[in-house]
Design an enzyme around this catalytic site. Structure first.
Site, short mmCIF file in Angstrom:
data_model
loop_
_atom_site.label_atom_id
_atom_site.label_comp_id
_atom_site.label_asym_id
_atom_site.label_seq_id
_atom_site.Cartn_x
_atom_site.Cartn_y
_atom_site.Cartn_z
CB SER A 60 -0.94 0.01 1.21
OG SER A 60 -1.87 -1.04 1.14
N GLY A 243 -2.99 3.71 -4.17
CA GLY A 243 -3.56 4.51 -5.25
C GLY A 243 -4.95 5.04 -4.95
CB CYS A 269 -7.06 -0.97 3.47
SG CYS A 269 -6.00 0.50 3.51
CG PHE A 270 -7.66 -0.15 -2.72
CD1 PHE A 270 -7.32 1.18 -2.89
CD2 PHE A 270 -8.02 -0.88 -3.85
CE1 PHE A 270 -7.33 1.78 -4.15
CE2 PHE A 270 -8.04 -0.29 -5.11
CZ PHE A 270 -7.70 1.04 -5.26
N GLY A 313 -4.72 7.04 2.43
CA GLY A 313 -4.76 8.46 2.11
C GLY A 313 -6.07 8.88 1.47
CG HIS A 359 -3.90 -2.61 7.36
ND1 HIS A 359 -3.39 -3.34 6.31
CD2 HIS A 359 -4.03 -1.35 6.90
CE1 HIS A 359 -3.22 -2.56 5.26
NE2 HIS A 359 -3.61 -1.34 5.60
CD GLU A 361 -3.12 -6.60 8.05
OE1 GLU A 361 -2.32 -5.65 7.98
OE2 GLU A 361 -4.34 -6.47 7.81
#
Length: 385
Positions: A60, A243, A269-270, A313, A359, A361
């Site tokens: 990431s 991204g 996350c993403f 971000g 996250h 994990e």
């Protein structure tokens, strides 16, 4: 986003001068750390006191120059067990006081040696507190690190940094994802099969699922619905990644296909941003983002506050104060950051799907959110029943 020119692994001299140049013209002068040369990326800061090896190898962080806010970095050296992927992904590393001698029973070499071996250009000896305050006030921005013979007049270096593309609009997840599918076998008795879409997955994530009896089929970011259902999944997982999520039309279409079949779904996350887009919400770029292993998040379904690991971000633009109607049923914000009220989780109320922005994990910690993998197991158990 930005291009990254990795330095020469044959060059290393901490006495060489180095300079960090931001796109707004501010510069910080220090000493070369790691490989010597030049690199470009988005300057961001990470507030973790520990876990630099996991940070550096997190996909990431692709094309980002990471600033460590902890003043001393490198004390535990570098080992062969804690990598989250097959390489270092950050485009540059900024530290204040690098450890002169690593001291840990698992260390195989120093952090400096590993940065040199992988050609990662860094800088040390700068006021990282001042740099962090600057990024908090001005926001994450394009930057470059230059050391040794490539140092030029500041005006020229600023122009080169400003010529780099922005992170907003950058499509990076395919760059970091696996090109070939692979399987992480269940630990002990196999209970479920999960198709995990690799958008920049960390190695600990399928391991956490495997610990719960899940056989994980990690698929490329370009996987189709046919690829997913060919493995006979009890659930589908969408990973973290780098991204701008606004560029991820393919993963959004795939997630929509999974939601249409009402397969238990979990994203992090993403993957949380992909779920947001699939439900019809927008995404936006945060001023300076959340990065580190000490971010407070409230699980709104239980009221419990967790200390969590973040690296994002961008965020989902979803209403905090109501249940939303979507084409896949009712959805609500399940988790929220207590620092700034950013959406940190989503869940569907009419089918088995949820996601979080952080996250669970949690390598290198904390472990407050590990229960989310158990929640995923419960969804698959409920669907099977």
């Amino acid at each position: 986003m930005t291009t990254s020119t990795r330095g020469s692994s044959s060059q290393r001299n901490t006495a060489l001068p180095a300079v960090l140049v931001l796109e707004d013209g501010r510069t910080f002068r220090g000493r070369a750390y790691g490989a010597v040369g030049e690199t470009f990326g988005e300057a961001v800061f990470s507030t973790g006191m520990t876990g630099y090896q996991e940070t550096l190898t997190d996909p990431s962080y692709d094309r980002q120059i990471v600033v460590a806010t902890a003043p001393q970095i490198g004390n535990t050296g570098w080992n062969d067990e804690d990598d989250e992927s097959g390489r270092i992904w950050v485009s540059g590393y900024v530290v204040r006081d690098p450890a002169r001698v690593p001291s840990n029973w698992r260390a195989k070499r120093s952090l400096d040696d590993e940065l040199v071996a992988q050609g990662v250009v860094g800088i040390s000896g700068i006021d990282t507190r001042a740099l962090t305050r600057h990024l908090r006030e001005r926001g994450s921005m394009r930057a470059g690190i230059f050391s040794g013979e490539v140092i030029a007049p500041e005006a020229e270096l600023v122009e080169r940094v400003q010529a780099q593309p922005q992170m907003k609009g950058a499509s990076l997840y395919e760059e970091v994802a696996t090109k070939e599918a692979y399987v992480v076998p269940a630990v002990g008795e196999k209970r479920f099969t999960v198709a995990a879409i690799d958008l920049g997955i960390k190695g600990m994530t399928p391991h956490r699922m495997a610990e719960r009896g899940i056989e994980v089929h990690v698929l490329p970011a370009t996987a189709t619905a046919e690829d997913v259902y060919a493995v006979g999944p009890d659930g589908v997982f969408f990973s973290n990644g780098p991204g701008d999520p606004a560029t991820a039309d393919g993963p959004v279409a795939l997630m929509s296909a999974v939601l249409e079949r009402r397969t238990p779904l979990f994203g992090i996350c993403f993957g949380n941003q992909i779920l947001g887009r699939a439900l019809g919400f927008g995404t936006y770029k945060l001023k300076y983002g959340h990065r580190g292993i000490n971010q407070p998040v409230q699980d709104r379904t239980t009221g419990k506050v967790e200390v969590t690991a973040h690296n994002h971000g961008f965020a989902v633009d979803a209403p905090l104060d109501k249940v939303s109607e979507t084409k896949f049923g009712r959805a609500e914000v399940s988790h929220v950051c207590l620092n700034d009220d950013v959406v940190e989780g989503l869940q569907l109320l009419d089918q088995p799907a949820f996601s979080v922005q952080y996250h669970p994990e949690a390598a290198a910690g904390p472990h407050d959110a590990a229960y989310l993998f158990d929640r995923f197991v419960s969804l698959m158990e409920g669907q099977r029943a």
